[in-house]
Design a protein around this motif. Sequence first.
Motif, PDB file in Angstrom:
ATOM      1  N   UNK A 122       0.839  -1.210   0.000  1.00 37.63           N
ATOM      2  CA  UNK A 122       0.000   0.000   0.000  1.00 37.63           C
ATOM      3  C   UNK A 122       0.870   1.255   0.000  1.00 37.63           C
ATOM      4  N   UNK A 123       1.685   1.381  -1.025  1.00 36.47           N
ATOM      5  CA  UNK A 123       2.617   2.500  -1.134  1.00 36.47           C
ATOM      6  C   UNK A 123       1.960   3.878  -1.014  1.00 36.47           C
ATOM      7  N   UNK A 124       0.723   4.087  -1.518  1.00 36.86           N
ATOM      8  CA  UNK A 124       0.129   5.414  -1.390  1.00 36.86           C
ATOM      9  C   UNK A 124      -0.071   5.870   0.064  1.00 36.86           C
ATOM     10  N   UNK A 125      -0.067   4.922   0.999  1.00 39.74           N
ATOM     11  CA  UNK A 125      -0.257   5.269   2.414  1.00 39.74           C
ATOM     12  C   UNK A 125       1.065   5.507   3.143  1.00 39.74           C
ATOM     13  N   UNK A 126       2.198   5.332   2.441  1.00 36.75           N
ATOM     14  CA  UNK A 126       3.501   5.349   3.098  1.00 36.75           C
ATOM     15  C   UNK A 126       4.362   6.511   2.640  1.00 36.75           C
ATOM     16  N   UNK A 127       5.191   6.998   3.555  1.00 32.97           N
ATOM     17  CA  UNK A 127       6.204   7.988   3.206  1.00 32.97           C
ATOM     18  C   UNK A 127       7.379   7.291   2.531  1.00 32.97           C
ATOM     19  N   UNK A 128       8.270   8.073   1.950  1.00 34.12           N
ATOM     20  CA  UNK A 128       9.456   7.459   1.348  1.00 34.12           C
ATOM     21  C   UNK A 128      10.270   6.686   2.381  1.00 34.12           C
ATOM     22  N   UNK A 129      10.387   7.249   3.580  1.00 28.92           N
ATOM     23  CA  UNK A 129      11.140   6.561   4.635  1.00 28.92           C
ATOM     24  C   UNK A 129      10.485   5.225   4.975  1.00 28.92           C
ATOM     25  N   UNK A 130       9.157   5.214   5.034  1.00 29.28           N
ATOM     26  CA  UNK A 130       8.441   3.956   5.319  1.00 29.28           C
ATOM     27  C   UNK A 130       8.566   2.974   4.157  1.00 29.28           C
ATOM     28  N   UNK A 131       8.594   3.480   2.935  1.00 24.47           N
ATOM     29  CA  UNK A 131       8.795   2.597   1.787  1.00 24.47           C
ATOM     30  C   UNK A 131      10.170   1.931   1.842  1.00 24.47           C
ATOM     31  N   UNK A 132      11.178   2.683   2.240  1.00 24.01           N
ATOM     32  CA  UNK A 132      12.500   2.080   2.396  1.00 24.01           C
ATOM     33  C   UNK A 132      12.480   1.012   3.495  1.00 24.01           C
ATOM     34  N   UNK A 133      11.796   1.291   4.592  1.00 25.88           N
ATOM     35  CA  UNK A 133      11.722   0.309   5.676  1.00 25.88           C
ATOM     36  C   UNK A 133      11.008  -0.963   5.235  1.00 25.88           C
ATOM     37  N   UNK A 134       9.852  -0.814   4.569  1.00 27.72           N
ATOM     38  CA  UNK A 134       9.123  -2.012   4.174  1.00 27.72           C
ATOM     39  C   UNK A 134       9.883  -2.760   3.080  1.00 27.72           C
TER      40      UNK A 134
END
Length: 214
Positions: A122-134
């Motif tokens: 669910x990338x639209x719900x995430x920040x770039x930092x959270x995308x890197x973490x996931x």
Amino acid sequence: MDDVPDRIEHTVLGPATTPEDVRACLDAAVEHGMRACIPPCYVSLADDYADVPLATVIDFPHGQGDTAAVCSAAKRAWDAGADELDLVSNVGLLKAGEDEALRDHLSEVVAAVPVPVKVIVEAPLLTDAELHRIGGIVADADAAYLKTATGFSEGGATVADVELLSQYRPVKASGGVGSWATAEAMFAAGAERIGASSGDVIVSEWRAERGSGA
């Protein structure tokens, strides 16, 4: 790019999806040489109906199931004939900073089946930092792919998200990809697969651009 149809997962996943909708999805997949992605309740039907590479969704669309229950669902889907599983990640755990718990959950599900697992983030719900973490969490969990979105939340695939996520795992771009122009942009950004309810349109437009009806 000659393998576009095999990189398209023609999809029908809406809440009102009927058996006839699934058959129509599979007919289109056969006609155009695509893969298919359908609800888990129809995997047995699909496996009997058509010989196409078959994906289904697990813990869809929110990713909030108990780990044991999700593992059981994954095993049942594989037993029924699914070739790949698209597993929804728990966005709430990521937002809460519970990275270890999320990693453990995803790892258990991935280990429960001998087929590739794509993790829907669910990338639209995430920040770039959270995308890197996931991205790192999914890589650590040994999943085969990252998938951008369910298509049932806010937004869908973007070029920027595909570029970021492809640093960690092959990416399935899904959500809002309805034309060859959009799909081509996703491939250029690093996507390996496209998930779309308009897969037939994408392949037809790709073939028309190439000047081939084949």
